[in-house]
Design an enzyme around this catalytic site. Sequence first.
Site, PDB file in Angstrom:
ATOM      1  N   LYS B  92       0.810  -1.222   0.000  1.00  0.00           N
ATOM      2  CA  LYS B  92       0.000   0.000   0.000  1.00  0.00           C
ATOM      3  C   LYS B  92       0.845   1.275   0.000  1.00  0.00           C
ATOM      4  O   LYS B  92       0.486   2.261  -0.621  1.00  0.00           O
ATOM      5  CB  LYS B  92      -0.975   0.003   1.168  1.00  0.00           C
ATOM      6  CG  LYS B  92      -0.311  -0.087   2.528  1.00  0.00           C
ATOM      7  CD  LYS B  92      -1.100  -0.930   3.501  1.00  0.00           C
ATOM      8  CE  LYS B  92      -0.164  -1.380   4.607  1.00  0.00           C
ATOM      9  NZ  LYS B  92      -0.654  -2.456   5.434  1.00  0.00           N
ATOM     10  N   ILE B 123     -10.963  -8.301   1.110  1.00  0.00           N
ATOM     11  CA  ILE B 123     -12.209  -7.796   0.505  1.00  0.00           C
ATOM     12  C   ILE B 123     -11.950  -7.316  -0.920  1.00  0.00           C
ATOM     13  O   ILE B 123     -11.074  -6.484  -1.128  1.00  0.00           O
ATOM     14  CB  ILE B 123     -12.792  -6.625   1.322  1.00  0.00           C
ATOM     15  CG1 ILE B 123     -12.896  -6.996   2.801  1.00  0.00           C
ATOM     16  CG2 ILE B 123     -14.155  -6.221   0.778  1.00  0.00           C
ATOM     17  CD1 ILE B 123     -13.371  -5.840   3.675  1.00  0.00           C
ATOM     18  N   GLY B 174      -0.216 -10.588  16.184  1.00  0.00           N
ATOM     19  CA  GLY B 174       0.362 -10.374  14.867  1.00  0.00           C
ATOM     20  C   GLY B 174      -0.463  -9.465  13.977  1.00  0.00           C
ATOM     21  O   GLY B 174      -0.238  -9.392  12.770  1.00  0.00           O
ATOM     22  N   GLU B 177       1.675  -3.923  13.125  1.00  0.00           N
ATOM     23  CA  GLU B 177       3.034  -3.919  12.575  1.00  0.00           C
ATOM     24  C   GLU B 177       4.025  -3.855  13.746  1.00  0.00           C
ATOM     25  O   GLU B 177       3.665  -3.513  14.860  1.00  0.00           O
ATOM     26  CB  GLU B 177       3.242  -2.689  11.673  1.00  0.00           C
ATOM     27  CG  GLU B 177       2.159  -2.464  10.651  1.00  0.00           C
ATOM     28  CD  GLU B 177       2.402  -3.182   9.338  1.00  0.00           C
ATOM     29  OE1 GLU B 177       3.542  -3.632   9.116  1.00  0.00           O
ATOM     30  OE2 GLU B 177       1.452  -3.338   8.558  1.00  0.00           O
ATOM     31  N   ASP B 188      -1.574   4.280   7.934  1.00  0.00           N
ATOM     32  CA  ASP B 188      -1.838   3.107   7.097  1.00  0.00           C
ATOM     33  C   ASP B 188      -3.195   3.242   6.389  1.00  0.00           C
ATOM     34  O   ASP B 188      -3.334   2.912   5.212  1.00  0.00           O
ATOM     35  CB  ASP B 188      -1.830   1.858   7.999  1.00  0.00           C
ATOM     36  CG  ASP B 188      -2.327   0.622   7.288  1.00  0.00           C
ATOM     37  OD1 ASP B 188      -1.532   0.009   6.567  1.00  0.00           O
ATOM     38  OD2 ASP B 188      -3.519   0.278   7.446  1.00  0.00           O
ATOM     39  N   LYS B 192      -4.410   3.507   2.179  1.00  0.00           N
ATOM     40  CA  LYS B 192      -5.478   2.714   1.561  1.00  0.00           C
ATOM     41  C   LYS B 192      -6.572   3.602   0.988  1.00  0.00           C
ATOM     42  O   LYS B 192      -7.064   3.374  -0.123  1.00  0.00           O
ATOM     43  CB  LYS B 192      -6.056   1.749   2.600  1.00  0.00           C
ATOM     44  CG  LYS B 192      -5.052   0.678   3.021  1.00  0.00           C
ATOM     45  CD  LYS B 192      -5.519  -0.078   4.259  1.00  0.00           C
ATOM     46  CE  LYS B 192      -4.544  -1.180   4.639  1.00  0.00           C
ATOM     47  NZ  LYS B 192      -4.857  -1.778   5.955  1.00  0.00           N
ATOM     48  N   GLY B 289      -4.011 -10.969   8.167  1.00  0.00           N
ATOM     49  CA  GLY B 289      -3.822 -12.416   8.276  1.00  0.00           C
ATOM     50  C   GLY B 289      -3.185 -12.982   7.033  1.00  0.00           C
ATOM     51  O   GLY B 289      -3.417 -12.509   5.928  1.00  0.00           O
TER      52      GLY B 289
END
Lengths: 407, 407
Positions: B92, B123, B174, B177, B188, B192, B289
Site C-alpha cells: 500500500k 475484501i 500479529g 506492525e 496506514d 489505503k 492475516g
Amino acid sequence: MTKRIGLFGFGVVGQGYYQIAKKQKEQWIPDTIVVKNKFKRRPSDIKFSYNPQEVFDKNPDYVLELISNTEEAYQYVTEALKRGITVISANKKLLSAHLPELIQLQRVFGGKLLYEAAAAAGIPVITNLETHFEEDNIVALEGVLNGSSNYILSRIFNNGLSFSDALRLAQQKGFAEDDPKFDINGSDVASKLNILCLHAFGKFIGEAHIPTFGIQHLGEEEIALAKSLGLKIKLIAKAEKDYRGISAFIIPTLVAEYNPFHGVENEYNAVKITSEHLQEQFYQGKGAGSLPTGAAVYGDLIKAKNGFGYNYSKVNFDKPLEEKLLNLGVRVLIKSKSESQIESVLFSPELNQHIDGYHFAVGKVKPKNFNRLNESGEVSIIALPDDLSADQISEGLNCAQNAEEMV
Amino acid sequence: MTKRIGLFGFGVVGQGYYQIAKKQKEQWIPDTIVVKNKFKRRPSDIKFSYNPQEVFDKNPDYVLELISNTEEAYQYVTEALKRGITVISANKKLLSAHLPELIQLQRVFGGKLLYEAAAAAGIPVITNLETHFEEDNIVALEGVLNGSSNYILSRIFNNGLSFSDALRLAQQKGFAEDDPKFDINGSDVASKLNILCLHAFGKFIGEAHIPTFGIQHLGEEEIALAKSLGLKIKLIAKAEKDYRGISAFIIPTLVAEYNPFHGVENEYNAVKITSEHLQEQFYQGKGAGSLPTGAAVYGDLIKAKNGFGYNYSKVNFDKPLEEKLLNLGVRVLIKSKSESQIESVLFSPELNQHIDGYHFAVGKVKPKNFNRLNESGEVSIIALPDDLSADQISEGLNCAQNAEEMV
C-alpha cells in the site's frame, strides 16, 4: 464501435436499465425493445416492437432478457445463445430451471450468459464467486435473498405491524410480486440459492430439491418470543459443503445481534461467504428496486464488453452436474396444534411446552420434511442459534405469554 | 502452459500466497523467491534466492511484489512494468506514493498491475469498483481499513481493556506492525483511502493531503461517553464526492447500532460504497492475516490469467490526475486541556463543558486541522452521528463522569 442491443421486457428492471443507459452512454440504449402488451401505457418517446423476431433479425451483439414469463424467456435466451450472442438475464426462475442446458449452450456455441441481477439484485455475488473466489474452496454460503420477505419482517420487528399489514405495505411499495406467494413461501429464495450453489460448489441441485420453509406461517407467538429474547427473525438461505456433500435449505431463523444478518433491514439483501482462504466475507446491498437491479444488468453488459464471462470454474465437466443434497438435521423451534405432527418429524428433543393450545418443541428436523410442513399450513419452524439454549427459549416463551396476557 | 512466476518477499503475505499455491495448483508456485535476510530461519524445502536480478533473468510472466521496503519495491515493480510483465503487489505504501507513475507505466508498456490485497486485504473492493461499479457514479466511500486499530477498539469496547493492554494484545496476535505507529495514527488507513479514491473517483489525492486523525489519543472519557450512549468508536475513513469536488479524511467516529460498521469487530475490515444506481453496498471481510491476504494476491493472479486488468475507467486521462480536496467542516466532539486550542479550530459550536480539567466541546472542525491536532498529542476529536444531539452528549458526559466517580 456501436453495438446492437435487443431488449426483451420493459418492466421494473428493463426501465431501470433504460434509464441508466440513457444517462450514461447512448451506445448502450437498446435499438430494439420488445414488449408483449400492446395496450399498456408506455413512454411515448420510445419505440416499442411487439415482434420478438425483430431482435434477432437485427443481428444483435447483446440480448437483454428482462421478462417474467419463463417459457418465453427460455425461447429467447436459447435462441440467442445458439447464435453465439452474449445474453444478460435477470430471470431467476428461467436460470434456476435451465442452468445445465444454458451452460452447455454457452460451451457449444461460444456465446456468453451473465445474470448477476438474478441472484441478489445489486450485490455482485456471482461476479465475486467467479473471480475473487474462483480458486478458493467455499464451505458455506448464507443469504437474505428476498427483499419482500425481509421488508415484511422489518416492519413486524421494527414497527410492530401485523403480518398482513406488513405484506400490504410491501406490495404498495412495489417490493412484493403481484402474487406475493413466491416471495413469502421461500420459492423465490430457492431459485436464487439454486443458482448460487452452482457458482459456489459447481453443482446443480434443482430448486425443487431445496428444502424450503417460508415466513407465511410465522405466528405472533414466535415473533413475541424473538422480541423477548432481543433477537430478530430473518428468512435465511443456507448452503454448506463438507467431505460428505452439500446441505442446503431455506428457513426462518432467529438471529442475534452479533450475526451480520441482524442488521439487514427492509428491501436489502445480504450474502455471507465462508471459504478456506479468504475466510468470512459479508456483502450487503439493495435486493430490489428498478435502479439497483437495472444497474446490475448494466454492470453485466460492461463486464461482458470488457471480455468477462463466467468460467464455472468450480464445475467438473467430466462428472454429472446434478447432485443430491445431504439431509442433516437442523435444530429448530417447532410450533403446532398437533403433538403427533411434531413427533412425526422431531428428533433429539430438548424441550416440550404447551401454551394456549399450541405445542412448542425444540429439537432437530430433517430438511426433507420442510416442504411438507410448509404446505400443511398448521405448523411453524424456526432455526435456532447454536448458543441459544432450550432453557432460554422456555423462559422466553413464558415471558412472551405473560406480556401478551398483560395487554 | 506453465507460467514463470517471480516472488519478492516471504513474509506474512508471501507465505500465505505460497501455502495456497502449493495446495491449489503447482503451476502457481513461484520458480524464484527472492528474500533479503540470509540469516532468517526459513523452510528448508524451499529454495530461496538473494539476488533480485534472478527474477528478471528468468523472464517471468508474473512478478509478485510482497515486501515491505518501499524503495526496493519501487525498483522491482517499475522494472517489471517496463518489461510489460503482469505485477501483483500488496504494498500500500508503494502504491499510494507512486500510483500515477505506475498507471502511466502500464499504459506505455502494456503490462498490468493488480493490487487488491493493498486496500482491504481479503475484501475485493478494487475489483468491484473496477467491474460492477465501473460505470456507476460513486458519491461516497467509507471504510474500516486498519485491522489492528479495529482489533484494539474491539478489545476496549468488548472486553474493557485499556488502550495499552489492547495494543499489546494486537501485537501478540500479529495484527499490528512491529512499529504500530502507522496502524494507530491512521497513516496506514490514509495509504489505503488514497488508493481507493483513485478507483472510486478517478483522482489522485496523495496520502499526505488526506486529513488524518488516529486512535492513539483516545481517552478514557470518550470511551466512557460512547459506552454510556450505547455507541461504539470506530476508526473510519471517509471520502465523498459532489458537484464541488472530493472530501476525504480519517477520524475516530461514534457509530450507532444501525450503522453497519457497528458490527465490524476485531481484525475485520469493511467498506461501504454509495453510488447513484447500485445505491448502498457494504462489504466486510478479513483485513489482516496470512491466508486472507495471500488469497487476495492469489485471486489477482487468477483474474490476470483470465485477462482481467484495471481499466481506471473513472480516470479522465486528458485532465490532471491530481486533485485537491475540499475542506468542509466535520461535526465532532473535541477534548483538550486548552480551551484556546479548541477555540482555534472549532466553529459552529453547540456545547462547551468542563469536566476534570478537560474542556469538551461540540462543533465543526475543518479537516485541514486534523493532522496538526493529531500530532499535538493533547487533544482528541471524534466525529459524531448527525442524529446525536449536543444535549445527549452533555448528558452522556455527565453520566460517564458519575459512573467513574462511583468506581
